[in-house]
Enzyme design. Structure first.
Site, mmCIF file in Angstrom:
data_model
loop_
_atom_site.group_PDB
_atom_site.id
_atom_site.type_symbol
_atom_site.label_atom_id
_atom_site.label_comp_id
_atom_site.label_asym_id
_atom_site.label_seq_id
_atom_site.Cartn_x
_atom_site.Cartn_y
_atom_site.Cartn_z
ATOM 1 N N THR A 110 0.858 -1.075 0.078
ATOM 2 C CA THR A 110 -0.040 0.006 -0.086
ATOM 3 C C THR A 110 0.647 1.510 0.128
ATOM 4 O OG1 THR A 110 -1.189 1.434 1.489
ATOM 5 C CG2 THR A 110 -0.298 -0.323 2.580
ATOM 6 N N GLU B 43 0.361 3.663 2.016
ATOM 7 C CA GLU B 43 0.569 3.926 3.238
ATOM 8 C C GLU B 43 1.889 3.821 3.741
ATOM 9 O OE1 GLU B 43 -1.710 5.559 5.825
ATOM 10 O OE2 GLU B 43 -2.503 6.058 3.892
ATOM 11 N N TYR C 271 -1.442 0.492 10.935
ATOM 12 C CA TYR C 271 -1.723 -0.223 9.582
ATOM 13 C C TYR C 271 -0.470 -0.382 8.578
ATOM 14 C CZ TYR C 271 -3.709 -0.669 5.086
ATOM 15 O OH TYR C 271 -3.742 -1.290 3.474
ATOM 16 N N LYS D 167 1.907 -3.268 7.473
ATOM 17 C CA LYS D 167 2.045 -3.610 6.093
ATOM 18 C C LYS D 167 3.628 -3.372 5.538
ATOM 19 C CE LYS D 167 -2.132 -4.338 4.231
ATOM 20 N NZ LYS D 167 -2.528 -5.268 3.191
HETATM 21 P P1 NAP Z 1 -11.611 -4.320 2.285
HETATM 22 O O1 NAP Z 1 -12.594 -3.960 1.685
HETATM 23 O O2 NAP Z 1 -11.406 -3.861 3.746
HETATM 24 O O3 NAP Z 1 -11.501 -5.965 2.552
HETATM 25 C C1 NAP Z 1 -10.708 -6.485 3.491
HETATM 26 C C2 NAP Z 1 -11.181 -7.977 3.387
HETATM 27 O O4 NAP Z 1 -9.907 -8.639 4.351
HETATM 28 C C3 NAP Z 1 -12.383 -8.215 3.782
HETATM 29 O O5 NAP Z 1 -12.907 -9.703 3.101
HETATM 30 C C4 NAP Z 1 -12.277 -8.725 5.209
HETATM 31 O O6 NAP Z 1 -13.252 -9.718 5.689
HETATM 32 C C5 NAP Z 1 -10.757 -9.651 5.089
HETATM 33 N N1 NAP Z 1 -10.358 -9.672 6.200
HETATM 34 C C6 NAP Z 1 -10.170 -8.805 7.302
HETATM 35 N N2 NAP Z 1 -9.563 -9.578 8.556
HETATM 36 C C7 NAP Z 1 -9.376 -10.766 8.251
HETATM 37 C C8 NAP Z 1 -8.659 -11.776 8.949
HETATM 38 N N3 NAP Z 1 -8.366 -11.610 10.084
HETATM 39 N N4 NAP Z 1 -8.799 -12.913 8.162
HETATM 40 C C9 NAP Z 1 -9.254 -12.980 6.967
HETATM 41 N N5 NAP Z 1 -9.575 -12.088 6.135
HETATM 42 C C10 NAP Z 1 -9.584 -11.058 6.900
HETATM 43 O O7 NAP Z 1 -10.085 -3.946 1.807
HETATM 44 P P2 NAP Z 1 -9.774 -3.644 0.066
HETATM 45 O O8 NAP Z 1 -10.128 -2.217 -0.159
HETATM 46 O O9 NAP Z 1 -10.613 -4.461 -0.816
HETATM 47 O O10 NAP Z 1 -8.057 -3.917 0.134
HETATM 48 C C11 NAP Z 1 -7.756 -5.212 -0.187
HETATM 49 C C12 NAP Z 1 -6.329 -5.249 0.246
HETATM 50 O O11 NAP Z 1 -5.549 -4.243 -0.250
HETATM 51 C C13 NAP Z 1 -6.203 -5.068 1.750
HETATM 52 O O12 NAP Z 1 -5.379 -5.727 2.159
HETATM 53 C C14 NAP Z 1 -5.665 -3.578 1.972
HETATM 54 O O13 NAP Z 1 -5.157 -3.484 2.899
HETATM 55 C C15 NAP Z 1 -4.989 -3.446 0.518
HETATM 56 N N6 NAP Z 1 -5.105 -2.097 0.004
HETATM 57 C C16 NAP Z 1 -5.973 -1.365 -0.165
HETATM 58 C C17 NAP Z 1 -5.988 -0.239 -0.896
HETATM 59 C C18 NAP Z 1 -7.371 0.710 -1.424
HETATM 60 O O14 NAP Z 1 -7.328 1.623 -1.426
HETATM 61 N N7 NAP Z 1 -8.448 -0.119 -1.319
HETATM 62 C C19 NAP Z 1 -4.724 0.329 -1.185
HETATM 63 C C20 NAP Z 1 -3.679 -0.291 -0.951
HETATM 64 C C21 NAP Z 1 -3.793 -1.584 -0.311
HETATM 65 P P3 NAP Z 1 -14.670 -9.107 6.230
HETATM 66 O O15 NAP Z 1 -15.303 -8.979 4.777
HETATM 67 O O16 NAP Z 1 -15.109 -10.270 6.949
HETATM 68 O O17 NAP Z 1 -14.442 -8.062 7.036
HETATM 69 O O1 F7E Z 2 -8.763 8.397 4.235
HETATM 70 C C1 F7E Z 2 -9.110 11.820 5.367
HETATM 71 C C2 F7E Z 2 -8.336 11.025 6.179
HETATM 72 O O2 F7E Z 2 -9.948 6.361 5.393
HETATM 73 C C3 F7E Z 2 -8.299 9.205 3.175
HETATM 74 C C4 F7E Z 2 -7.336 2.161 2.827
HETATM 75 O O3 F7E Z 2 -7.814 1.528 1.788
HETATM 76 O O4 F7E Z 2 -5.991 3.699 1.302
HETATM 77 C C5 F7E Z 2 -7.033 3.751 2.430
HETATM 78 O O5 F7E Z 2 -6.395 4.503 3.357
HETATM 79 C C6 F7E Z 2 -7.870 10.553 3.953
HETATM 80 C C7 F7E Z 2 -7.019 10.664 5.216
HETATM 81 O O6 F7E Z 2 -8.316 6.164 3.113
HETATM 82 C C8 F7E Z 2 -12.363 11.627 6.745
HETATM 83 O O7 F7E Z 2 -7.733 11.604 7.245
HETATM 84 C C9 F7E Z 2 -11.103 13.299 6.207
HETATM 85 O O8 F7E Z 2 -6.216 11.594 5.202
HETATM 86 O O9 F7E Z 2 -10.607 7.166 2.774
HETATM 87 P P1 F7E Z 2 -9.392 6.825 3.836
HETATM 88 P P2 F7E Z 2 -6.851 6.095 3.744
HETATM 89 O O10 F7E Z 2 -6.628 6.472 5.302
HETATM 90 O O11 F7E Z 2 -6.082 6.984 2.657
HETATM 91 C C10 F7E Z 2 -4.730 3.204 1.636
HETATM 92 C C11 F7E Z 2 -3.796 3.265 0.364
HETATM 93 C C12 F7E Z 2 -4.855 1.795 2.285
HETATM 94 O O12 F7E Z 2 -3.955 0.945 2.109
HETATM 95 C C13 F7E Z 2 -5.821 1.727 3.272
HETATM 96 O O13 F7E Z 2 -6.137 0.263 3.599
HETATM 97 O O14 F7E Z 2 -9.063 11.223 4.151
HETATM 98 N N1 F7E Z 2 -10.528 12.042 6.114
HETATM 99 N N2 F7E Z 2 -12.295 13.040 6.655
HETATM 100 C C14 F7E Z 2 -11.182 11.126 6.267
HETATM 101 N N3 F7E Z 2 -11.346 9.694 6.231
HETATM 102 C C15 F7E Z 2 -12.364 8.914 6.802
HETATM 103 N N4 F7E Z 2 -12.059 7.520 6.585
HETATM 104 N N5 F7E Z 2 -13.275 9.528 7.313
HETATM 105 C C16 F7E Z 2 -13.528 10.827 7.233
HETATM 106 O O15 F7E Z 2 -14.607 11.353 7.681
#
Ligand code: NAP
Ligand code: F7E
Length: 385
Positions: free
Chosen positions: A133, A135, A157, A161
């Site tokens: 990620t 992050e 987180y 990661k």
């Molecule tokens: P998500 O919608 O939060 O899905 C996470 C998945 O992981 C869900 O199926 C969840 O199951 C499962 N999970 C959580 N805890 C678990 C555990 N202890 N054992 C097995 N499974 C578990 O996330 P996503 O957006 O699809 O992201 C997919 C992956 O990419 C994640 O690893 C995330 O950290 C990474 N990532 C996401 C982004 C992004 O912007 N979306 C960017 C970079 C990296 P439940 O449905 O039961 O909760």
């Molecule tokens: O926040 C700001 C917050 O929670 C984005 C995950 O998929 O992407 C995701 O992480 C920004 C931050 O995503 C609110 O402070 C303002 O600066 O949508 P987010 P994230 O933290 O960037 C990365 C790549 C991952 O890997 C993660 O799994 O938005 N923000 N106001 C807020 N954020 C939230 N959630 N809620 C608010 O009300």
């Protein structure tokens, strides 16, 4: 013969899109889902196949990334050609409250997968994708961020990661495994979790337009993110595992946008012009005017009068709630995806405007459905099919 894929996190946003993508390509897809007290398969219900169906190609297994024996058994039973480790507690803000659990799931969980593949003698068969990620860059050391930019995570987180990134790289180097990291920047979609900022905003825009909610409360409006569409990003995951050599890739659009601007564009998508004023906790977004034609087309004429009244009576639709501020923030992310563009031939199809359009329009449909159901309007349901 069909290739076999195993996906952890199959019930999540990316798991659902990736499963659909691989099934269309003719894969047999196994997924690991957690037991939960309520149904948690809404995103993949359309892929469900009756267990009695012959030649089933979509199969779910109960499991958890904190359970080594369970993971080892599933990997042994399924013998995957490709293993996508997408499972994680993925919410950055929540990770500050659940740091140990996140280290166990997102960090050590990755080790469990790698070690199981090694232990089962599958290192030459099973290719592994690790969901890394942006992050990892946290307090960014360089702008834009590439595969060479040093990491500086800013949350439990991000730190979990970071371990997962390096243990993947170490198993690749130490044991010759085809294990790769996709360093994905934020990617969103209509099925994004409702508490991530993009979906929180698009859902609120729909609810405000339909008179179901007054305003949306957000935290830091000035943070900037490089947002893409999850559909484009799962294509990149697959491409990474089709390469002869394992490697690490930044997947991003190369465009960064403030949260404030995302909100502004989301309201504008349905013809509501919002103006921001004030500073820090006092900042608000107010409805300035309405493009009636656009609003009627996207939302419906019957909702126009109410929203027009709000310009005079209650124009604030975005407010700041400091409880959403993070203990340590990631202020600016912008990816440099040239390696992926050149080596993988990957390019996103959606830009930010296309992403917002997809999300807002989907939430309008969903919220209309919710509104009518709440009003007891079962008989009107066909209208939305
Ligand atoms: P998500 O919608 O939060 O899905 C996470 C998945 O992981 C869900 O199926 C969840 O199951 C499962 N999970 C959580 N805890 C678990 C555990 N202890 N054992 C097995 N499974 C578990 O996330 P996503 O957006 O699809 O992201 C997919 C992956 O990419 C994640 O690893 C995330 O950290 C990474 N990532 C996401 C982004 C992004 O912007 N979306 C960017 C970079 C990296 P439940 O449905 O039961 O909760
Ligand atoms: O926040 C700001 C917050 O929670 C984005 C995950 O998929 O992407 C995701 O992480 C920004 C931050 O995503 C609110 O402070 C303002 O600066 O949508 P987010 P994230 O933290 O960037 C990365 C790549 C991952 O890997 C993660 O799994 O938005 N923000 N106001 C807020 N954020 C939230 N959630 N809620 C608010 O009300």
């Amino acid at each position: 013969m069909s290739k076999v894929a195993l996906i952890t996190g199959i019930t999540g946003q990316d798991g659902a899109y990736l499963a659909e993508y691989l099934l269309k390509k003719g894969y047999i897809v196994h997924g690991i889902k957690r037991r939960s007290s309520l149904f948690n398969t809404e995103r993949i219900d359309h892929l469900y196949q009756d267990p009695h169906t012959e030649n089933r190609n979509f199969i779910l297994h109960y499991g958890d990334l904190t359970d080594s024996m369970n993971l080892t058994r599933i990997i042994q039973e399924t013998q995957p050609d490709e293993l996508y480790n997408l499972g994680a507690m993925s919410h950055v803000m929540v990770s500050f409250d659940t740091a140990e659990y996140v280290a166990n799931t997102d960090g050590v969980g990755t080790l469990r997968i790698l070690e199981a593949v090694k232990l089962l003698g599958l290192t030459q068969k099973t290719r592994i994708y690790q969901a890394s990620t942006s992050e990892l860059y946290g307090m960014v050391q360089e702008v834009p961020q590439s595969e060479k930019t040093p990491f500086y995570p800013r949350s439990p987180y991000g730190v979990a990661k970071l371990y997962a990134f390096w243990i993947t790289k170490n198993y690749r180097e130490a044991h010759g495994m085809h294990a790769s990291n996709g360093i994905l920047f934020n990617h969103e979609s209509p099925i994004r979790g409702e508490t991530f900022v993009t979906r929180k905003i698009t859902r609120a825009v729909a609810r405000i337009a339909l008179g179901m909610q007054d305003a949306v409360f957000l935290g830091n409006l000035s943070a900037r993110r490089d947002w893409g569409h999850a559909k484009d990003y799962v294509r990149a995951m697959h491409l990474i595992l089709q390469q002869d050599e394992p490697d690490d890739y930044v997947i991003a659009t190369g465009v960064t946008t403030e949260i404030r601007k995302f909100a502004w564009k989301s309201f504008r998508e349905i013809g509501i012009n919002v103006e921001f004023s004030g500073e820090a906790e006092k900042e608000t977004g107010k409805i300035r005017d309405i493009d009636e034609k656009n609003f009627i087309e996207k939302v419906g004429e019957e909702f126009l009068d109410d929203i027009k009244v709000r310009i005079k009576t209650n124009p604030d639709v975005v407010k700041v709630d400091p409880s959403y501020y993070r203990p340590s923030e990631v202020d600016l992310l912008i990816g440099y995806p040239t390696k992926a563009n050149q080596k993988l031939g990957w390019k996103p199809e959606y830009d930010l405007t296309g992403l917002i359009k997809d999300m807002v329009n989907s939430d309008i449909k969903l919220m209309k459905r919710e509104r009518y159901l709440k009003d007891g309007g079962w008989e009107t349901l066909n209208y939305f099919e």
